[in-house]
Design a protein around this motif. Structure first.
Motif, PDB file in Angstrom:
ATOM      1  N   ASP A 104       0.857  -1.185   0.000  1.00  0.00           N
ATOM      2  CA  ASP A 104       0.000   0.000   0.000  1.00  0.00           C
ATOM      3  C   ASP A 104       0.893   1.234   0.000  1.00  0.00           C
ATOM      4  OD1 ASP A 104      -2.413  -1.423   0.117  1.00  0.00           O
ATOM      5  OD2 ASP A 104      -2.451  -1.419   2.303  1.00  0.00           O
ATOM      6  N   THR A 105       0.362   2.318  -0.573  1.00  0.00           N
ATOM      7  CA  THR A 105       1.145   3.556  -0.638  1.00  0.00           C
ATOM      8  C   THR A 105       0.530   4.678   0.193  1.00  0.00           C
ATOM      9  OG1 THR A 105      -0.038   4.284  -2.614  1.00  0.00           O
ATOM     10  CG2 THR A 105       2.021   3.051  -2.950  1.00  0.00           C
ATOM     11  N   GLY A 106      -0.529   4.394   0.910  1.00  0.00           N
ATOM     12  CA  GLY A 106      -1.182   5.430   1.714  1.00  0.00           C
ATOM     13  C   GLY A 106      -2.619   5.619   1.272  1.00  0.00           C
ATOM     14  N   ARG A 107      -3.058   6.858   1.287  1.00  0.00           N
ATOM     15  CA  ARG A 107      -4.436   7.167   0.921  1.00  0.00           C
ATOM     16  C   ARG A 107      -4.716   6.768  -0.524  1.00  0.00           C
ATOM     17  NH1 ARG A 107      -7.557  10.139   4.106  1.00  0.00           N
ATOM     18  NH2 ARG A 107      -8.704  11.063   2.360  1.00  0.00           N
ATOM     19  N   THR A 108      -5.964   6.331  -0.746  1.00  0.00           N
ATOM     20  CA  THR A 108      -6.360   5.888  -2.075  1.00  0.00           C
ATOM     21  C   THR A 108      -7.532   6.725  -2.585  1.00  0.00           C
ATOM     22  OG1 THR A 108      -8.052   4.303  -1.370  1.00  0.00           O
ATOM     23  CG2 THR A 108      -5.755   3.537  -1.380  1.00  0.00           C
ATOM     24  N   PHE A 109      -7.902   6.461  -3.807  1.00  0.00           N
ATOM     25  CA  PHE A 109      -9.053   7.155  -4.385  1.00  0.00           C
ATOM     26  C   PHE A 109     -10.317   6.872  -3.581  1.00  0.00           C
ATOM     27  CE2 PHE A 109      -9.277   3.005  -6.350  1.00  0.00           C
ATOM     28  CZ  PHE A 109     -10.640   2.756  -6.474  1.00  0.00           C
ATOM     29  N   ARG A 110     -10.376   5.725  -2.913  1.00  0.00           N
ATOM     30  CA  ARG A 110     -11.560   5.397  -2.110  1.00  0.00           C
ATOM     31  C   ARG A 110     -11.684   6.331  -0.901  1.00  0.00           C
ATOM     32  NH1 ARG A 110      -9.645   0.366  -3.729  1.00  0.00           N
ATOM     33  NH2 ARG A 110     -11.088  -0.741  -5.057  1.00  0.00           N
ATOM     34  N   HIS A 111     -10.562   6.747  -0.342  1.00  0.00           N
ATOM     35  CA  HIS A 111     -10.599   7.712   0.756  1.00  0.00           C
ATOM     36  C   HIS A 111     -11.178   9.040   0.273  1.00  0.00           C
ATOM     37  CE1 HIS A 111      -7.444   4.931   2.273  1.00  0.00           C
ATOM     38  NE2 HIS A 111      -8.052   5.164   3.425  1.00  0.00           N
ATOM     39  N   GLU A 112     -10.890   9.391  -0.967  1.00  0.00           N
ATOM     40  CA  GLU A 112     -11.413  10.638  -1.527  1.00  0.00           C
ATOM     41  C   GLU A 112     -12.912  10.538  -1.786  1.00  0.00           C
ATOM     42  OE1 GLU A 112      -9.344  13.146  -1.445  1.00  0.00           O
ATOM     43  OE2 GLU A 112      -7.761  11.749  -0.889  1.00  0.00           O
ATOM     44  N   LEU A 113     -13.392   9.340  -2.124  1.00  0.00           N
ATOM     45  CA  LEU A 113     -14.816   9.145  -2.401  1.00  0.00           C
ATOM     46  C   LEU A 113     -15.655   9.113  -1.134  1.00  0.00           C
ATOM     47  CD1 LEU A 113     -14.599   6.391  -5.178  1.00  0.00           C
ATOM     48  CD2 LEU A 113     -15.137   8.816  -5.481  1.00  0.00           C
ATOM     49  N   SER A 114     -15.082   8.614  -0.040  1.00  0.00           N
ATOM     50  CA  SER A 114     -15.842   8.467   1.197  1.00  0.00           C
ATOM     51  C   SER A 114     -14.951   8.714   2.404  1.00  0.00           C
ATOM     52  CB  SER A 114     -16.431   7.050   1.287  1.00  0.00           C
ATOM     53  OG  SER A 114     -17.011   6.833   2.555  1.00  0.00           O
ATOM     54  N   ALA A 115     -15.334   9.676   3.207  1.00  0.00           N
ATOM     55  CA  ALA A 115     -14.576   9.971   4.430  1.00  0.00           C
ATOM     56  C   ALA A 115     -14.635   8.806   5.412  1.00  0.00           C
ATOM     57  CB  ALA A 115     -15.124  11.240   5.085  1.00  0.00           C
ATOM     58  N   ASP A 116     -15.639   7.938   5.268  1.00  0.00           N
ATOM     59  CA  ASP A 116     -15.809   6.799   6.177  1.00  0.00           C
ATOM     60  C   ASP A 116     -15.074   5.544   5.726  1.00  0.00           C
ATOM     61  OD1 ASP A 116     -17.476   8.331   7.762  1.00  0.00           O
ATOM     62  OD2 ASP A 116     -19.294   7.678   6.720  1.00  0.00           O
ATOM     63  N   TYR A 117     -14.356   5.625   4.603  1.00  0.00           N
ATOM     64  CA  TYR A 117     -13.696   4.432   4.084  1.00  0.00           C
ATOM     65  C   TYR A 117     -12.741   3.859   5.124  1.00  0.00           C
ATOM     66  CZ  TYR A 117     -11.097   1.284   1.072  1.00  0.00           C
ATOM     67  OH  TYR A 117     -10.507   0.170   0.537  1.00  0.00           O
TER      68      TYR A 117
END
Length: 82
Positions: free
Chosen positions: A10-23
Motif C-alpha cells: 500500500d502507498t497510503g491514501r487511495t481514491f476510495r478515501h477521496e470518495l468516502s470519508a468513512d472508508y
C-alpha cells in the motif's frame, strides 16, 4: 514452484478515501507489531530481488487484482498469496 513473483505494498491514501470519508473507518488499525516489521519486510523483498509494484492512490489489493487479471489473460497460471 512459481516462475514469476511480484510484491505489492500500500502507498497510503487511495481514491476510495477521496470518495468516502468513512472508508475503512470501522477497520482496526494495523497492529504495532506488524507495522514495525514493514520496513524489514521491504528490505527482505529487495534483498531477494523480488520486483515491487506500487501505484499511488491504489491499495496493494487493487494492484494485485490488476496484475493477476493481466497475467491470467496472458496465459499464466496465477496464485495470489497474501
Amino acid at each position: 514452484h512459481p516462475d514469476q513473483i511480484v510484491m505489492t505494498f500500500d502507498t497510503g491514501r487511495t481514491f476510495r478515501h477521496e470518495l468516502s470519508a468513512d472508508y475503512k473507518s470501522t477497520r482496526a488499525s494495523m497492529p504495532d507489531e506488524l507495522r514495525q516489521q514493514m520496513a524489514r519486510i521491504r528490505q527482505l523483498v529487495e534483498a531477494f530481488d523480488i520486483p515491487i509494484r506500487e501505484v499511488k492512490g491504489f491499495e496493494a489489493d487493487d494492484v494485485i487484482g490488476s496484475l493477476a487479471t493481466r497475467a491470467a489473460a496472458e496465459g499464466y497460471r496465477v496464485r495470489v498469496i497474501t
